[in-house]
Write an enzyme that holds these catalytic residues in place. Structure first.
Site, PDB file in Angstrom:
ATOM      1  N   ASP A 184       0.829  -1.209   0.000  1.00 60.64           N
ATOM      2  CA  ASP A 184       0.000   0.000   0.000  1.00 60.64           C
ATOM      3  C   ASP A 184       0.869   1.268   0.000  1.00 60.64           C
ATOM      4  O   ASP A 184       1.788   1.393   0.795  1.00 60.64           O
ATOM      5  CB  ASP A 184      -0.855  -0.055   1.282  1.00 60.64           C
ATOM      6  CG  ASP A 184      -1.957   0.984   1.307  1.00 60.64           C
ATOM      7  OD1 ASP A 184      -1.653   2.171   1.085  1.00 60.64           O
ATOM      8  OD2 ASP A 184      -3.114   0.596   1.550  1.00 60.64           O
ATOM      9  N   HIS A 247      -1.549  -2.594   8.758  1.00 59.13           N
ATOM     10  CA  HIS A 247      -2.062  -1.226   8.906  1.00 59.13           C
ATOM     11  C   HIS A 247      -3.576  -1.185   8.973  1.00 59.13           C
ATOM     12  O   HIS A 247      -4.256  -2.142   8.634  1.00 59.13           O
ATOM     13  CB  HIS A 247      -1.547  -0.344   7.772  1.00 59.13           C
ATOM     14  CG  HIS A 247      -2.035  -0.732   6.413  1.00 59.13           C
ATOM     15  ND1 HIS A 247      -3.041  -0.059   5.756  1.00 59.13           N
ATOM     16  CD2 HIS A 247      -1.665  -1.742   5.591  1.00 59.13           C
ATOM     17  CE1 HIS A 247      -3.252  -0.640   4.571  1.00 59.13           C
ATOM     18  NE2 HIS A 247      -2.438  -1.653   4.450  1.00 59.13           N
ATOM     19  N   CYS A 258      -6.564  -2.141   5.222  1.00 55.50           N
ATOM     20  CA  CYS A 258      -5.742  -2.866   4.260  1.00 55.50           C
ATOM     21  C   CYS A 258      -6.610  -3.560   3.211  1.00 55.50           C
ATOM     22  O   CYS A 258      -7.428  -4.420   3.533  1.00 55.50           O
ATOM     23  CB  CYS A 258      -4.898  -3.896   5.004  1.00 55.50           C
ATOM     24  SG  CYS A 258      -3.722  -4.713   3.921  1.00 55.50           S
TER      25      CYS A 258
HETATM   26 ZN   LIG Z   1      -2.468  -3.160   3.092  1.00 55.83          ZN
END
Ligand SMILES: [Zn+2]
Ligand SMILES: [Zn+2]
Length: 524
Positions: A184, A247, A258
């Site tokens: 990400d 996260h 996420c």
């Molecule tokens: Zn993620």
């Protein structure tokens, strides 16, 4: 690839890290400090670290204000560079298409972006029209390469201020700090911003995967290489530390968490824990019990950049039970003098460790204490420069990078990064990335710029050629995988290689603006 050899980044190595203690800048709250620029109405959720409209200023004694300023300047430079791509191309698109067009377009781009457009494409524009999508991808790739080239200057102001560097990591008893965040984009400022770790450190390996689901076999091979290098040079005692970072989003937990785990914080955490257990199991059974690696689980709230650290349990296994929350520590220690605040952090870490009888060594606890202290600076950074909570909570990546990490480019939400050696092994990460870019770019008619980047070591014969071949192989694999799933020509590639034992950095092998799966393109 992970490298254990002497590398070019040593040339940029921080000398002795600057031990900057508290900044004793004169008071003034955040809101008073930049009163004219602030629109307090935007901060709707309370900040867990500090009351933004409270009477106590959000200025923590352990926060390095100078370092925050340097990081903010760096972020602003990158932001402006990448923002101006779209504006410049819109201006190019408005130019009259007469015989002066190629020269005018080049002049405009050079003036605003500092580089040129591919001359071939401008020359053909009278008959083919302008392929704005290809030009857009080209300009993004060039902006990446300019950023890499200027990194020694642009990162210089903050690089030496990073508290966690090779020396500190060694002092904590580790020869390697192998970090896997999610791919990400919101985690791509993790090292210098969130954790204040020098991204150029030799002991740091950064390998991002969707959902932090790192590849056990690749990790085993990194572990083997690194341990072997230690033993060959008769350095015993130092250990390998693997850190996984999941996260979540405190503002929009079911939406902006996420993507790889359906925005489920618990699922993201337990998946990271399972991978770490498997890695430890693998090393123990392949090489012997007790050989490690040590592990650490971190959670990151991407709205605030605040971390949470889960200490290992009594057996050294990852555990979700105990966590030290940096935002809570910020609140508890705000207003304390430096020594008292430090002692408080240490006690919090000790208490958390004691509550599970954690096997964490003194060195690991020292590292955790430093990570929390470092993160206080980032929490205040977000308070001062992003009004306590990022305005843009969700995805905002501009391109995808697959392969090896780009150390020279560190910023939240700039790109999605999936570490892979082959597409076959990394396909799941690329799938998640493509899903994100379907919404971000394809839905607006923008292309998906993909940079394929591999490291090589020029001291090894033929390594550069093999890295270049691998770039092409991965590109062809991606083209084949998504043919029919994305519009023809929507995937734009730049293939780059970097030498880990020499000076070459993000050298362009070629740009491919393929209209169909057939191999067609131009070499820049
Ligand atoms: Zn993620
Ligand atoms: Zn690799």
């Amino acid at each position: 690839m992970a490298n254990v050899m002497l590398s070019r980044v040593q040339q940029r190595q921080a000398q002795r890290r600057v031990r900057s203690h508290a900044s004793h800048l004169p008071g003034g709250t955040l809101l008073r400090g930049c009163a004219d620029a602030v629109t307090p109405a935007r901060v709707v959720m309370a900040n867990p670290a500090c009351d933004l409209d409270g009477r106590q200023p959000c200025e923590h004694a352990l926060v390095d204000g100078g370092l925050n300023k340097a990081l903010y300047d760096y972020e602003a430079v990158l932001q402006a560079r990448f923002d101006s791509v779209e504006q410049t191309l819109q201006a190019v698109a408005r130019l009259p298409r007469d015989e002066t067009f190629p020269a005018q377009a080049q002049q405009l781009t050079r003036a605003r972006l500092g580089f040129e457009l591919p001359a071939e494409m401008l020359k053909r524009s009278w008959i083919e029209g302008l392929d704005m999508a290809a030009l857009y991808a080209h300009c993004l790739f060039e902006a990446v390469r300019v950023s890499a080239k200027q990194a020694p200057q642009e990162q210089d102001d903050w690089l030496h201020g990073m508290v966690i560097d090779d020396e500190f990591i060694a002092e904590c008893g580790y020869h390697t700090l192998d970090i896997t965040p999610c791919a990400d984009g919101r985690l791509q400022g993790l090292l210098p911003f969130v954790l204040r770790i020098a991204p150029t450190s030799e002991s740091v390996l950064l390998k991002a995967y969707a959902g932090a689901l790192f590849d056990i076999d690749l990790d085993l091979s990194d572990w083997t290489q690194r341990e072997l290098a230690q033993r060959l040079s008769a350095r015993l005692g130092a250990r390998y530390l693997k850190m996984a970072v999941y996260h979540y989003s405190s503002s929009a937990p079911s939406k902006e968490g996420c993507a790889a785990h359906g925005s489920d914080e618990g699922a993201a955490r337990s998946a990271a824990i399972t991978r770490l257990e498997q890695l430890r199991y693998g090393v123990a059974h392949a090489f012997g019990a007790g050989l490690g690696p040590d592990i650490l689980v971190l959670g990151l709230d991407t709205d605030l950049d605040a971390i949470r650290v889960h200490l290992p349990d009594a057996q050294g296994e990852p555990s979700e039970a105990v966590a030290v929350e940096a935002a809570q520590i910020y609140r508890e220690t705000l207003g304390m003098p430096v020594a008292q605040a430090r002692a408080h952090i240490m006690q919090s870490v000790d208490r958390a460790a004691a509550s599970v009888g954690s096997s964490a060594s003194a060195g690991l606890k020292r590292l955790v204490t430093q990570l929390i202290e470092a993160n206080l600076s980032q929490i205040e950074y977000v308070i001062q420069h992003h009004e306590g909570r990022y305005a843009h909570l969700g995805h905002g990546e501009r391109f995808i990078c697959v392969g090896d990490s780009i150390d020279e480019l560190q910023m939240r939400n700039l790109y999605y990064f999936a570490h892979l050696d082959t597409l076959e092994e990394g396909a799941a990460c690329v799938d998640v990335g493509l899903n994100i870019f379907e919404k971000l770019n394809l839905s607006r008619g923008f292309p998906v710029p993909i940079m394929v980047h591999f490291h090589y070591a020029s001291v090894i014969p033929g390594a550069r050629e093999r890295a270049a071949e691998r770039c092409k192989r991965v590109m062809r694999g991606i083209q084949a995988r998504y043919a029919g799933r994305v519009p023809d020509g929507a995937l734009k590639f730049a293939l780059c290689v970097s030498d880990v034992t020499g000076a070459e950095s993000l050298c362009l092998i070629g740009e491919y603006c393929v209209r169909s799966v057939r191999q067609e393109g131009y070499d820049a």
